[in-house]
Design an enzyme around this catalytic site. Structure first.
Site, short mmCIF file in Angstrom:
data_model
loop_
_atom_site.label_atom_id
_atom_site.label_comp_id
_atom_site.label_asym_id
_atom_site.label_seq_id
_atom_site.Cartn_x
_atom_site.Cartn_y
_atom_site.Cartn_z
N HIS A 204 75.09 17.45 14.30
CA HIS A 204 75.17 16.00 14.48
C HIS A 204 75.95 15.28 13.38
CE1 HIS A 204 72.32 14.73 11.30
NE2 HIS A 204 71.72 15.87 11.55
N1 UDP Z 1 64.40 18.41 15.15
C1 UDP Z 1 63.56 18.24 16.26
N2 UDP Z 1 64.10 18.35 17.50
C2 UDP Z 1 65.41 18.64 17.72
C3 UDP Z 1 66.26 18.80 16.59
C4 UDP Z 1 65.73 18.66 15.32
O1 UDP Z 1 62.35 18.03 16.10
O2 UDP Z 1 65.82 18.73 18.88
C5 UDP Z 1 63.83 18.28 13.80
C6 UDP Z 1 64.11 19.41 12.84
O3 UDP Z 1 63.20 20.49 13.01
C7 UDP Z 1 63.94 18.73 11.50
C8 UDP Z 1 64.51 17.35 11.78
O4 UDP Z 1 64.43 17.16 13.19
O5 UDP Z 1 62.56 18.62 11.18
C9 UDP Z 1 65.92 17.27 11.28
O6 UDP Z 1 66.50 16.12 11.73
P1 UDP Z 1 68.09 15.93 11.78
O7 UDP Z 1 68.77 17.22 11.95
O8 UDP Z 1 68.31 14.84 12.76
O9 UDP Z 1 68.41 15.30 10.35
P2 UDP Z 1 68.81 15.95 8.95
O10 UDP Z 1 67.77 16.95 8.61
O11 UDP Z 1 70.17 16.52 9.10
O12 UDP Z 1 68.79 14.79 8.02
#
Ligand code: UDP
Length: 365
Positions: A204
């Site tokens: 993303h």
């Molecule tokens: N996550 C979720 N469902 C999904 C994809 C990700 O619950 O379909 C969870 C993942 O396990 C983690 C969090 O969302 O706990 C991460 O969010 P994201 O990737 O949006 O943000 P980042 O970590 O890159 O800031």
């Protein structure tokens, strides 16, 4: 002590839920403010249900817009909340625009700010979150870190040692608390997947999905890998939108077993990746979750603000070139001997350590 806890986007909810629960158990007055930065049900509401978080006390409903418009709207709305509630402390988590906006408001109103997940640095200012991290840490009175490298980053930036509290990884509190409950999730049966025989993908970051050549290269690599191991791809709305108009993407269809899914709720997604053979991602959180579980993670980025997941965990940086991604996926052995342990203090008890610090802080101030 009265605390305003701020959440706004998907990666905030699993970091805030354990803290809200622990504050409630210790009888500390708190209110939960949701900025509305993420408002789709599958990026927001489902997490409140899965993580058993109370409904937000205040919903700012800022909705979509450019980062600057969002930040400005959150600041104006949150300023009013602070004036009405007069909290002793604002708690922000992670590195999203809501984290930045609310810490700025707290600092302007002379309300102390606590930052959970402080000190992470990718040293890449083109990454929107990096500027947020630096500013939020500079403004915070209490900085809760999850690794020694985060403390070192903060000390190097001149932040006073007494503001730093190495408490561990609060996201792992949510993971550890909910792992057993995922047995009830039907997701593996629904997708006809066998534990250990498939990979999970998320993507993303703007640098990966907003640049057509980069996105097409990554998709080509994923389709190549999917010829060797089935892949399920939890597709973020931003990515889904970019894939729709992506020239050359149709030509990849039918190559390997790669299935695109909408974003999944916390429990279904935990069930999915905790049983997978490997994860390919540009998510920050997933690099940590896979390290905790001992699952191979191929990170589709040139850098990470979470080097502990490489030094002590299961993460490897593959960059975004197709050949490197395929090679990194092939190099994942899946084997981990019984001596594998996650990093220190990633133990499910971080929220308790944070609240211990907050209780001492409230007495001393
Ligand atoms: N996550 C979720 N469902 C999904 C994809 C990700 O619950 O379909 C969870 C993942 O396990 C983690 C969090 O969302 O706990 C991460 O969010 P994201 O990737 O949006 O943000 P980042 O970590 O890159 O800031």
């Amino acid at each position: 002590m009265k605390i305003l806890n701020v959440v706004g986007a998907r990666p905030n909810f699993m970091k805030m839920a354990p803290l809200v629960r622990c504050l409630r158990d210790r009888g500390i007055e708190q209110k939960l403010v949701h900025t509305g930065q993420h408002y789709d049900a599958n990026l927001s509401k489902v997490f409140f249900d899965d993580l058993e978080m109370p409904e937000p006390d205040v919903f700012l409903g800022v909705g979509a817009g450019s980062p600057t418009a969002q930040i400005a709207r959150i600041m104006l709305a949150f300023e009013e909340v602070c004036a009405a509630e007069r909290p002793d402390l604002v708690v922000v988590v992670g590195d999203v625009n809501s984290t930045l906006a609310c810490s700025l408001v707290g600092a302007k109103a002379l309300i102390p700010v606590a930052h959970v997940e402080a000190g992470l640095r990718s040293f890449d200012m083109r990454m929107p979150e990096e500027g947020n991290r630096v500013v939020v840490d500079r403004l915070s009175e209490l900085l809760f870190t999850h690794s020694q490298d985060a403390n070192e980053n903060l000390l190097r930036e001149g932040i006073a040692r007494e503001k730093l509290h190495l408490v561990g990884n609060i996201m792992i509190d949510s993971l550890a608390n909910h792992l057993e409950r995922t047995d009830a999730s039907p997701i593996l049966d629904e997708l006809c997947l066998e534990p250990g025989r498939y990979g999970v993908v998320t993507l993303h970051r703007p640098s990966n999905v907003d640049v057509p050549e980069t996105l097409l290269g990554i998709m080509a690599a994923l389709h190549d890998i999917a010829e060797e191991v089935p892949l399920v791809f939890s597709c973020h709305p931003r990515t889904a939108k970019q894939l729709k108009g992506l020239a050359g993407y149709q030509a990849l269809a039918g190559r390997g077993d790669l299935r695109l899914l909408p974003p999944l709720g916390y429990l279904d997604f935990l069930r999915l990746y905790s049983n997978s053979r490997l994860v390919l991602t540009d998510s920050g959180g997933l690099q940590e979750e896979t390290t905790y579980l001992g699952i191979d993670c191929v990170t589709l980025r040139e850098n990470t603000e979470r080097p502990i997941t490489i030094d002590e965990g299961t993460n490897r940086l593959a960059g975004t070139k197709p050949a490197q991604i395929v090679a990194a996926a092939r190099a994942c052995s899946g084997l981990r001997d019984g001596s594998y342990t996650p990093p220190a203090l990633w133990d499910g008890k971080t929220a308790q350590r944070i609240v211990d610090v907050l209780e001492r802080w409230a007495v001393q101030r």
